[in-house]
Write a protein that holds these residues in place. Sequence first.
Motif, PDB file in Angstrom:
ATOM      1  N   SER A  18      -8.731  16.636  -7.847  1.00 20.97           N
ATOM      2  CA  SER A  18      -9.569  16.145  -6.744  1.00 20.97           C
ATOM      3  C   SER A  18      -9.735  14.633  -6.820  1.00 20.97           C
ATOM      4  O   SER A  18      -9.768  13.947  -5.786  1.00 20.97           O
ATOM      5  N   THR A  19      -9.849  14.100  -8.035  1.00 20.97           N
ATOM      6  CA  THR A  19      -9.980  12.652  -8.209  1.00 20.97           C
ATOM      7  C   THR A  19      -8.744  11.932  -7.701  1.00 20.97           C
ATOM      8  O   THR A  19      -8.839  10.893  -7.029  1.00 20.97           O
ATOM      9  N   VAL A  20      -7.556  12.492  -7.986  1.00 20.62           N
ATOM     10  CA  VAL A  20      -6.314  11.887  -7.488  1.00 20.62           C
ATOM     11  C   VAL A  20      -6.263  11.972  -5.970  1.00 20.62           C
ATOM     12  O   VAL A  20      -5.846  11.020  -5.295  1.00 20.62           O
ATOM     13  N   ASP A  21      -6.696  13.094  -5.395  1.00 20.91           N
ATOM     14  CA  ASP A  21      -6.701  13.234  -3.937  1.00 20.91           C
ATOM     15  C   ASP A  21      -7.654  12.230  -3.283  1.00 20.91           C
ATOM     16  O   ASP A  21      -7.365  11.681  -2.219  1.00 20.91           O
ATOM     17  N   LYS A  22      -8.797  11.987  -3.918  1.00 20.99           N
ATOM     18  CA  LYS A  22      -9.734  10.998  -3.371  1.00 20.99           C
ATOM     19  C   LYS A  22      -9.121   9.596  -3.409  1.00 20.99           C
ATOM     20  O   LYS A  22      -9.313   8.796  -2.485  1.00 20.99           O
ATOM     21  N   LYS A  23      -8.382   9.312  -4.491  1.00 18.63           N
ATOM     22  CA  LYS A  23      -7.688   8.022  -4.582  1.00 18.63           C
ATOM     23  C   LYS A  23      -6.661   7.900  -3.454  1.00 18.63           C
ATOM     24  O   LYS A  23      -6.560   6.858  -2.796  1.00 18.63           O
ATOM     25  N   LEU A  24      -5.910   8.972  -3.200  1.00 18.94           N
ATOM     26  CA  LEU A  24      -4.937   8.974  -2.115  1.00 18.94           C
ATOM     27  C   LEU A  24      -5.612   8.749  -0.762  1.00 18.94           C
ATOM     28  O   LEU A  24      -5.103   8.019   0.091  1.00 18.94           O
ATOM     29  N   GLU A  25      -6.760   9.381  -0.581  1.00 18.20           N
ATOM     30  CA  GLU A  25      -7.488   9.241   0.681  1.00 18.20           C
ATOM     31  C   GLU A  25      -7.889   7.787   0.918  1.00 18.20           C
ATOM     32  O   GLU A  25      -7.755   7.252   2.023  1.00 18.20           O
ATOM     33  N   LEU A  26      -8.388   7.113  -0.132  1.00 18.52           N
ATOM     34  CA  LEU A  26      -8.782   5.710  -0.008  1.00 18.52           C
ATOM     35  C   LEU A  26      -7.572   4.823   0.296  1.00 18.52           C
ATOM     36  O   LEU A  26      -7.658   3.889   1.104  1.00 18.52           O
ATOM     37  N   GLU A  27      -6.443   5.125  -0.351  1.00 19.46           N
ATOM     38  CA  GLU A  27      -5.235   4.329  -0.119  1.00 19.46           C
ATOM     39  C   GLU A  27      -4.741   4.503   1.312  1.00 19.46           C
ATOM     40  O   GLU A  27      -4.305   3.548   1.960  1.00 19.46           O
ATOM     41  N   ARG A  28      -4.805   5.722   1.821  1.00 19.47           N
ATOM     42  CA  ARG A  28      -4.371   5.963   3.206  1.00 19.47           C
ATOM     43  C   ARG A  28      -5.324   5.310   4.206  1.00 19.47           C
ATOM     44  O   ARG A  28      -4.889   4.849   5.263  1.00 19.47           O
ATOM     45  N   VAL A  48       0.840  -1.201   0.000  1.00 17.31           N
ATOM     46  CA  VAL A  48       0.000   0.000   0.000  1.00 17.31           C
ATOM     47  C   VAL A  48       0.874   1.249   0.000  1.00 17.31           C
ATOM     48  O   VAL A  48       0.574   2.244  -0.685  1.00 17.31           O
ATOM     49  N   ASP A  49       1.980   1.226   0.748  1.00 16.50           N
ATOM     50  CA  ASP A  49       2.912   2.362   0.757  1.00 16.50           C
ATOM     51  C   ASP A  49       3.440   2.649  -0.654  1.00 16.50           C
ATOM     52  O   ASP A  49       3.584   3.806  -1.059  1.00 16.50           O
ATOM     53  N   GLU A  50       3.740   1.583  -1.388  1.00 11.94           N
ATOM     54  CA  GLU A  50       4.235   1.753  -2.753  1.00 11.94           C
ATOM     55  C   GLU A  50       3.175   2.419  -3.633  1.00 11.94           C
ATOM     56  O   GLU A  50       3.483   3.295  -4.452  1.00 11.94           O
ATOM     57  N   VAL A  51       1.922   1.981  -3.468  1.00 12.85           N
ATOM     58  CA  VAL A  51       0.830   2.574  -4.250  1.00 12.85           C
ATOM     59  C   VAL A  51       0.656   4.048  -3.876  1.00 12.85           C
ATOM     60  O   VAL A  51       0.471   4.914  -4.750  1.00 12.85           O
ATOM     61  N   ILE A  52       0.720   4.355  -2.578  1.00 10.50           N
ATOM     62  CA  ILE A  52       0.582   5.745  -2.130  1.00 10.50           C
ATOM     63  C   ILE A  52       1.702   6.600  -2.721  1.00 10.50           C
ATOM     64  O   ILE A  52       1.456   7.703  -3.233  1.00 10.50           O
ATOM     65  N   ALA A  53       2.937   6.096  -2.658  1.00 10.04           N
ATOM     66  CA  ALA A  53       4.072   6.853  -3.201  1.00 10.04           C
ATOM     67  C   ALA A  53       3.910   7.088  -4.702  1.00 10.04           C
ATOM     68  O   ALA A  53       4.183   8.188  -5.215  1.00 10.04           O
ATOM     69  N   LYS A  54       3.428   6.069  -5.415  1.00 13.56           N
ATOM     70  CA  LYS A  54       3.217   6.205  -6.860  1.00 13.56           C
ATOM     71  C   LYS A  54       2.128   7.237  -7.150  1.00 13.56           C
ATOM     72  O   LYS A  54       2.261   8.064  -8.064  1.00 13.56           O
ATOM     73  N   THR A  55       1.049   7.212  -6.365  1.00 11.15           N
ATOM     74  CA  THR A  55      -0.040   8.179  -6.564  1.00 11.15           C
ATOM     75  C   THR A  55       0.412   9.583  -6.225  1.00 11.15           C
ATOM     76  O   THR A  55       0.028  10.553  -6.892  1.00 11.15           O
ATOM     77  N   GLU A  56       1.236   9.729  -5.196  1.00 12.51           N
ATOM     78  CA  GLU A  56       1.755  11.055  -4.841  1.00 12.51           C
ATOM     79  C   GLU A  56       2.643  11.609  -5.948  1.00 12.51           C
ATOM     80  O   GLU A  56       2.603  12.808  -6.239  1.00 12.51           O
ATOM     81  N   ARG A  57       3.439  10.732  -6.567  1.00 12.59           N
ATOM     82  CA  ARG A  57       4.264  11.186  -7.700  1.00 12.59           C
ATOM     83  C   ARG A  57       3.388  11.596  -8.878  1.00 12.59           C
ATOM     84  O   ARG A  57       3.667  12.591  -9.569  1.00 12.59           O
ATOM     85  N   LEU A  58       2.326  10.818  -9.106  1.00 13.36           N
ATOM     86  CA  LEU A  58       1.377  11.166 -10.173  1.00 13.36           C
ATOM     87  C   LEU A  58       0.753  12.530  -9.905  1.00 13.36           C
ATOM     88  O   LEU A  58       0.672  13.377 -10.805  1.00 13.36           O
ATOM     89  N   LYS A  59       0.320  12.752  -8.670  1.00 14.42           N
ATOM     90  CA  LYS A  59      -0.303  14.026  -8.315  1.00 14.42           C
ATOM     91  C   LYS A  59       0.671  15.185  -8.521  1.00 14.42           C
ATOM     92  O   LYS A  59       0.312  16.227  -9.086  1.00 14.42           O
ATOM     93  N   LYS A  60       1.909  15.001  -8.068  1.00 11.85           N
ATOM     94  CA  LYS A  60       2.914  16.066  -8.216  1.00 11.85           C
ATOM     95  C   LYS A  60       3.142  16.398  -9.684  1.00 11.85           C
ATOM     96  O   LYS A  60       3.209  17.574 -10.075  1.00 11.85           O
TER      97      LYS A  60
END
Length: 417
Positions: free
Chosen positions: A380-390, A189-201
Amino acid sequence: MIFYNEIDFRETSLGRVPKNWDVVPTEKLCTKVTDGTHDTPKPADEGYFLVTSKHIKNGRIDFSEAYLISKDDFDETNKRSKVDAYDVLFSMIGTVGLTTVVTTEYPAFAIKNIGLFKTKTDKKLANWLHYYFASSFSQRYIQKNLKGTTQKYIPLYALRKFPIVLPHPSERQRIVEVLSVVDLAIGKVDEVIAKTERLKKGLMQELLTKGIGHKEFKDTRMGKTPKEWQVVRLGEKSVADIVMGQSPPSSTYNKDGLGLPFLQGKMEFGEIFPSPTTYCSKPMKIAESNDVLLSVRAPVGEVNIAPFRCCIGRGLTAIRAKMNNLHNVFLFYYLKSEGRRFESLSTGSTFKAIRKKEIETFSIPLPHLPEQQKIAEILSTVDKKLELEREEKTKLEKIKRGLMDLLLTGKVRVKVD
């Protein structure tokens, strides 16, 4: 694996443990218990990393903020505390009790103010200690032995006397296997969160500077922007209203929900929305629902959105976007990406702050409203994805804590042939 509830306990210094479990101090269990250097070697341009307690994070060593020391200092430090594979490191100062197992993938490094438990490359013992140090037994022992007033620490003698419960080696290994499976899931899950954070950035950098589908660009005071975009200042009448916070008398504060929620600075900020803890019966300055909130006193540049009408103290400013011209969520993401610009505008020697003038003259790009809305929707869609992952990570961590409380204290046993 077969699990069962233990019913046969004995009393120890730690509390109740299964009758057939031993309790052994680390000085008898490990080949050596010591700590890193107490000196502060000078930084060097090349050499070896110096790792301190603050570099132990999430069960690993974070070398990104560690500095290098010379070979001479490295060799001198290692006379006391040479680190080998499958030693266990233990944070002794600040956040006490964070641990990691040294693996062969780590570069050579020296340690400062870190507890060192040497296992003579016993991987199984190292993994058991790593999990056990996070158990409720260990946390009680740590709290009982903390010293210091401004900064808490645990002394070396307490580490040497640290009591460790020891099931039979085969049961220990089964417990470690169970907890390792949960850790593996958390790591995924940490890997997915890190990947999504890079996508968001990356999306923020692309969308907030180049927009969607533009091919022609122009030079502006903010650099190159799409030709169709305007560059405006926040204080312009057609763009936004600026409401500087003002703290009401403390006698008007309460915890009972009387009046408006009171917000003042970073502590109330969540990832997107603040959560109220204090209310004010006589607010001086008010932020309306969906205003963009900006922290204007240290820490400067934190951004959020007000999900409800609230009272704002002098640490916050409400930016009320003119919704026929500026989309509030677009503004939120743009200001979030520009935190460093706000830091550069802050004044004051001991206490940094931004004045209203700096906010009013702050330049932002202004796409047409439909494009602003589309950019806001994507981010916002990416942030919602991050929220679910967290949330998923939080659930797994809760499961792990529950398993640790049961398995590491012997309340639930693992059946071993």
